[in-house]
Design an enzyme around this catalytic site. Structure first.
Site, PDB file in Angstrom:
ATOM      1  N   LEU A  12    -128.456  77.413 -95.414  1.00 43.98           N
ATOM      2  CA  LEU A  12    -128.745  76.052 -94.962  1.00 43.98           C
ATOM      3  C   LEU A  12    -129.111  76.088 -93.479  1.00 43.98           C
ATOM      4  CD1 LEU A  12    -125.896  73.987 -96.684  1.00 43.98           C
ATOM      5  CD2 LEU A  12    -128.036  74.871 -97.640  1.00 43.98           C
ATOM      6  N   GLY A  15    -130.208  71.731 -90.216  1.00 42.39           N
ATOM      7  CA  GLY A  15    -129.532  70.885 -89.222  1.00 42.39           C
ATOM      8  C   GLY A  15    -130.415  70.667 -88.003  1.00 42.39           C
ATOM      9  N   ARG A  19    -126.909  68.653 -80.338  1.00 43.67           N
ATOM     10  CA  ARG A  19    -126.190  68.997 -79.110  1.00 43.67           C
ATOM     11  C   ARG A  19    -126.835  70.133 -78.308  1.00 43.67           C
ATOM     12  NH1 ARG A  19    -120.296  70.097 -80.656  1.00 43.67           N
ATOM     13  NH2 ARG A  19    -120.945  69.987 -82.835  1.00 43.67           N
ATOM     14  N   LYS A  26    -132.349  74.323 -83.787  1.00 39.41           N
ATOM     15  CA  LYS A  26    -131.208  75.159 -83.388  1.00 39.41           C
ATOM     16  C   LYS A  26    -131.261  76.586 -83.917  1.00 39.41           C
ATOM     17  CE  LYS A  26    -127.058  74.354 -85.190  1.00 39.41           C
ATOM     18  NZ  LYS A  26    -125.780  73.630 -85.328  1.00 39.41           N
ATOM     19  N   GLY A 147    -113.090  70.923 -92.558  1.00 40.37           N
ATOM     20  CA  GLY A 147    -112.620  70.380 -93.825  1.00 40.37           C
ATOM     21  C   GLY A 147    -111.282  71.029 -94.165  1.00 40.37           C
ATOM     22  N   LYS A 341    -147.058  99.615 -67.964  1.00 34.89           N
ATOM     23  CA  LYS A 341    -147.442  98.776 -69.097  1.00 34.89           C
ATOM     24  C   LYS A 341    -148.535  99.464 -69.894  1.00 34.89           C
ATOM     25  CE  LYS A 341    -150.766  96.281 -69.502  1.00 34.89           C
ATOM     26  NZ  LYS A 341    -151.961  95.453 -69.383  1.00 34.89           N
ATOM     27  N   TYR A 356    -147.813 101.075 -59.826  1.00 36.11           N
ATOM     28  CA  TYR A 356    -148.136 100.309 -61.035  1.00 36.11           C
ATOM     29  C   TYR A 356    -149.050 101.151 -61.911  1.00 36.11           C
ATOM     30  CZ  TYR A 356    -150.211  97.076 -64.298  1.00 36.11           C
ATOM     31  OH  TYR A 356    -150.644  96.496 -65.457  1.00 36.11           O
ATOM     32  N   ASN A 376    -156.395  97.832 -63.162  1.00 33.59           N
ATOM     33  CA  ASN A 376    -156.834  97.801 -64.559  1.00 33.59           C
ATOM     34  C   ASN A 376    -157.546  96.518 -64.930  1.00 33.59           C
ATOM     35  OD1 ASN A 376    -154.386  96.425 -64.171  1.00 33.59           O
ATOM     36  ND2 ASN A 376    -153.838  96.616 -66.317  1.00 33.59           N
ATOM     37  N   TYR A 377    -157.535  95.523 -64.071  1.00 32.73           N
ATOM     38  CA  TYR A 377    -158.000  94.201 -64.452  1.00 32.73           C
ATOM     39  C   TYR A 377    -159.084  93.736 -63.488  1.00 32.73           C
ATOM     40  CZ  TYR A 377    -157.423  89.312 -66.005  1.00 32.73           C
ATOM     41  OH  TYR A 377    -157.607  88.056 -66.527  1.00 32.73           O
TER      42      TYR A 377
HETATM   43  C1  UD1 Z   1    -118.911  71.933 -92.866  1.00 35.64           C
HETATM   44  C2  UD1 Z   1    -118.004  71.668 -94.055  1.00 35.64           C
HETATM   45  C3  UD1 Z   1    -116.560  71.741 -93.599  1.00 35.64           C
HETATM   46  C4  UD1 Z   1    -116.268  73.102 -92.991  1.00 35.64           C
HETATM   47  C5  UD1 Z   1    -117.251  73.373 -91.845  1.00 35.64           C
HETATM   48  C6  UD1 Z   1    -117.108  74.818 -91.419  1.00 35.64           C
HETATM   49  C7  UD1 Z   1    -119.282  70.085 -95.413  1.00 35.64           C
HETATM   50  C8  UD1 Z   1    -119.425  68.682 -95.860  1.00 35.64           C
HETATM   51  N1  UD1 Z   1    -118.293  70.363 -94.568  1.00 35.64           N
HETATM   52  O1  UD1 Z   1    -118.728  70.870 -91.942  1.00 35.64           O
HETATM   53  O2  UD1 Z   1    -115.697  71.552 -94.708  1.00 35.64           O
HETATM   54  O3  UD1 Z   1    -114.954  73.135 -92.514  1.00 35.64           O
HETATM   55  O4  UD1 Z   1    -118.612  73.212 -92.296  1.00 35.64           O
HETATM   56  O5  UD1 Z   1    -117.889  75.037 -90.288  1.00 35.64           O
HETATM   57  O6  UD1 Z   1    -120.040  70.921 -95.830  1.00 35.64           O
HETATM   58  N2  UD1 Z   1    -127.132  71.166 -92.951  1.00 35.64           N
HETATM   59  C9  UD1 Z   1    -128.347  70.999 -93.552  1.00 35.64           C
HETATM   60  N3  UD1 Z   1    -128.700  69.744 -93.993  1.00 35.64           N
HETATM   61  C10 UD1 Z   1    -127.874  68.667 -93.872  1.00 35.64           C
HETATM   62  C11 UD1 Z   1    -126.644  68.854 -93.244  1.00 35.64           C
HETATM   63  C12 UD1 Z   1    -126.268  70.112 -92.812  1.00 35.64           C
HETATM   64  O7  UD1 Z   1    -129.121  71.945 -93.685  1.00 35.64           O
HETATM   65  O8  UD1 Z   1    -128.286  67.579 -94.306  1.00 35.64           O
HETATM   66  C13 UD1 Z   1    -126.747  72.502 -92.484  1.00 35.64           C
HETATM   67  C14 UD1 Z   1    -126.596  72.544 -90.975  1.00 35.64           C
HETATM   68  O9  UD1 Z   1    -127.786  73.043 -90.381  1.00 35.64           O
HETATM   69  C15 UD1 Z   1    -125.467  73.530 -90.762  1.00 35.64           C
HETATM   70  C16 UD1 Z   1    -124.670  73.468 -92.058  1.00 35.64           C
HETATM   71  O10 UD1 Z   1    -125.471  72.812 -93.010  1.00 35.64           O
HETATM   72  O11 UD1 Z   1    -125.961  74.834 -90.592  1.00 35.64           O
HETATM   73  C17 UD1 Z   1    -123.312  72.785 -91.906  1.00 35.64           C
HETATM   74  O12 UD1 Z   1    -123.484  71.422 -91.525  1.00 35.64           O
HETATM   75  P1  UD1 Z   1    -122.519  70.723 -90.519  1.00 35.64           P
HETATM   76  O13 UD1 Z   1    -122.982  69.318 -90.377  1.00 35.64           O
HETATM   77  O14 UD1 Z   1    -122.352  71.543 -89.315  1.00 35.64           O
HETATM   78  O15 UD1 Z   1    -121.134  70.704 -91.328  1.00 35.64           O
HETATM   79  P2  UD1 Z   1    -119.699  70.566 -90.691  1.00 35.64           P
HETATM   80  O16 UD1 Z   1    -119.469  69.163 -90.317  1.00 35.64           O
HETATM   81  O17 UD1 Z   1    -119.522  71.594 -89.655  1.00 35.64           O
END
Ligand code: UD1
Ligand code: MG
Length: 460
Positions: A12, A15, A19, A26, A147, A341, A356, A376-377
């Site tokens: 995944l 995100g 931040r 990111k 979580g 280079k 150089y 060279n240039y």
């Molecule tokens: C998540 C877990 C949490 C766990 C924590 C560990 C869930 C709901 N919660 O929370 O239980 O303790 O990770 O670090 O999964 N992302 C997407 N699309 C979205 C949302 C997120 O691709 O719509 C990706 C983000 O880029 C990221 C990852 O999923 O890499 C996790 O998302 P994030 O929002 O950071 O979850 P947490 O709140 O950290």
């Protein structure tokens, strides 16, 4: 060793990374010369998955292809157009994994410290346990926003409650979800299809599949995992913290391979830096991508390397810069304030100071005096300079390319060379020396007289 069941992976990476306050998504920020996603891909590559799906956000579609190209595993990219949570993001892999068998591992692209070995252990334990849905967990005194994992009397997970949705009692639990999820393919997408967004975040949580699995009498499992391997990057400060860990790992591996570092914490390595045994790296040496150094070299303080191939017993620096396309054969010596280079220096060639060398071939044992510059240039095109075996270039010489200096030729100090020099010739292009004895005081007298006359005229 292959797993007892086929393995598929979903990463995944959709995100936003708000931040980071960055125009770059990111997961494409880098640590030790490789993107965060690249590190996760490298860890996953070692698992040899059957299929790999990377879920990216709409703005990352094009960048990701380049990142993925170097992978050995077949992969597909799916775009999550709207960020509706980790469950929703995983569902974007439905098509990529259709018909896939075995298990699917879901992991986050912003956790670059995870290792192949740790993932391998988690996966094999889950398969051996015949679990349907498994997660990594860790204990911490500061569970914060993680979580919470709620276990039954047998130690099997009943559910994961997100911090935002947890009751005060659940919040006091210290067993946290590490974020890696492994599920049997047969049930994963079915369970995800049953999730909803009726929660504090209004998102589809992947974590909800745990309670759904229990409802369907499936077997769940929690595997203890080293929390330090799950550190996530959400801010520039966390990016720097991850960089520090990766640097430490790279240095440790390099020293293990027989390299001496005088002050390891000052040496910056790149994910692909290779240095041979018995090479000594002095303080504040920096490596960009694509550097290979042979055995028994001395890399002196403050030197900078990128895209360079260095043979054995070579001395570089202090404060030298080797740029892309540099090839130094064995026993070459490159000294202080030398920049190289796209140039090849053959065995034993020397550029000890203030030089150089760009777009050049330098023959074995040739010696470039201080201040030798390959021009060279021409403002539009780059041209090559060829310096023959054993040639000697006197200090402060400009070699205006394209130009060739023959084997064994000698260029006098201060020359500007615009024509090829035959082998073994001596060439000097500096102006002729005129010396007038006892002339300086007479000259100054004349200047004073002229000045006095000028001042008298002005007063009139
Ligand atoms: C998540 C877990 C949490 C766990 C924590 C560990 C869930 C709901 N919660 O929370 O239980 O303790 O990770 O670090 O999964 N992302 C997407 N699309 C979205 C949302 C997120 O691709 O719509 C990706 C983000 O880029 C990221 C990852 O999923 O890499 C996790 O998302 P994030 O929002 O950071 O979850 P947490 O709140 O950290
Ligand atoms: Mg997170």
């Amino acid at each position: 060793m292959p797993f007892s069941h086929p393995l598929n992976v979903v990463i995944l990476a959709a995100g936003k990374g708000t931040r980071m306050k960055s125009a770059t998504p990111k997961v494409f920020h880098s640590a030790a010369g490789r993107s965060l996603l690249g590190w996760v891909l490298a860890a996953v590559d070692g698992l040899k998955p059957e299929r790999l799906a990377v879920i990216v956000g709409p703005e990352a579609e094009t960048v990701s292809a380049a990142e993925l190209d170097e992978r050995s595993t077949d992969f597909s990219i799916a775009v999550q157009h709207e960020r509706k949570g980790t469950g929703h993001a995983t569902m974007q892999a439905t098509e990529a994994l259709s018909g896939a068998t075995g298990y699917t591992l879901v992991l986050y692209a912003d956790t670059p410290l995870v290792t192949t070995e740790a993932l391998r252990a988690f996966i094999q334990d889950t398969m051996d346990d015949k679990a349907d849905v498994a997660m990594t967990v860790f204990e911490t005194a500061e569970p914060g926003r993680y979580g919470r994992v709620i276990l039954d009397a047998q130690g099997r997970p009943l559910e994961i409650v997100e911090a935002k949705d947890a009751t005060p009692e659940q919040l006091s639990q210290t067993l946290c979800n590490g974020g890696l999820m492994l599920a049997r393919n047969e049930v994963l997408f079915d369970l995800l299809g049953q999730t909803n967004d009726q929660n504090a975040a209004g998102e589809f949580y992947i974590t909800d599949i745990v309670a759904l699995a229990r409802k369907a009498n499936l077997r769940t499992r929690a595997s203890m995992f080293d929390q330090t391997l799950l550190a996530g990057v959400n801010s520039r400060a966390e990016l720097a913290a991850v960089e520090a860990v990766l640097q430490q790992r790279l240095r440790a591996a390099m020293m293990d391979g027989g390299v001496t570092m005088v002050a390891p914490e000052t040496v910056t390595l790149c994910y692909d830096t290779e240095v041979g045994a018995d090479t000594v790296i002095e303080p504040n040496v920096f490596f960009g991508p694509g550097v290979r150094v042979g055995a028994g070299c001395r890399l002196r303080a403050g030197s900078y390397f990128e895209g360079a191939e260095v043979g054995a017993s070579v001395i570089v620096g202090p404060m030298a810069r080797l740029r892309e396309g540099t090839v130094l054969d064995d026993a070459v010596k490159v000294g202080n304030f030398v920049e190289i280079k796209k140039a090849h220096l053959a065995e034993g060639a020397k550029a000890p100071h203030l030089t150089y060398v760009g777009d050049a071939d330098v023959g074995a044992r040739a010696n470039l005096g201080a201040g030798t510059i390959t021009c060279n240039y021409d403002g539009v095109n780059k041209h090559r300079t060829v310096i023959g075996k054993g040639a000697f270039i006197g200090s402060n010489s400009a070699l205006v390319a394209p130009v060739a200096i023959g084997d064994g030729a000698l260029v006098g100090a201060g020359s500007t060379i615009t024509e090829d020099v035959p082998a073994d010739a001596i060439v000097t292009t500096r102006g002729t020396t005129k010396t007038k004895t006892a002339a300086a005081e007479r000259y100054r007298d004349r200047l004073r007289t002229i000045k006095a006359r000028k001042q008298a005229a002005e007063r009139k």
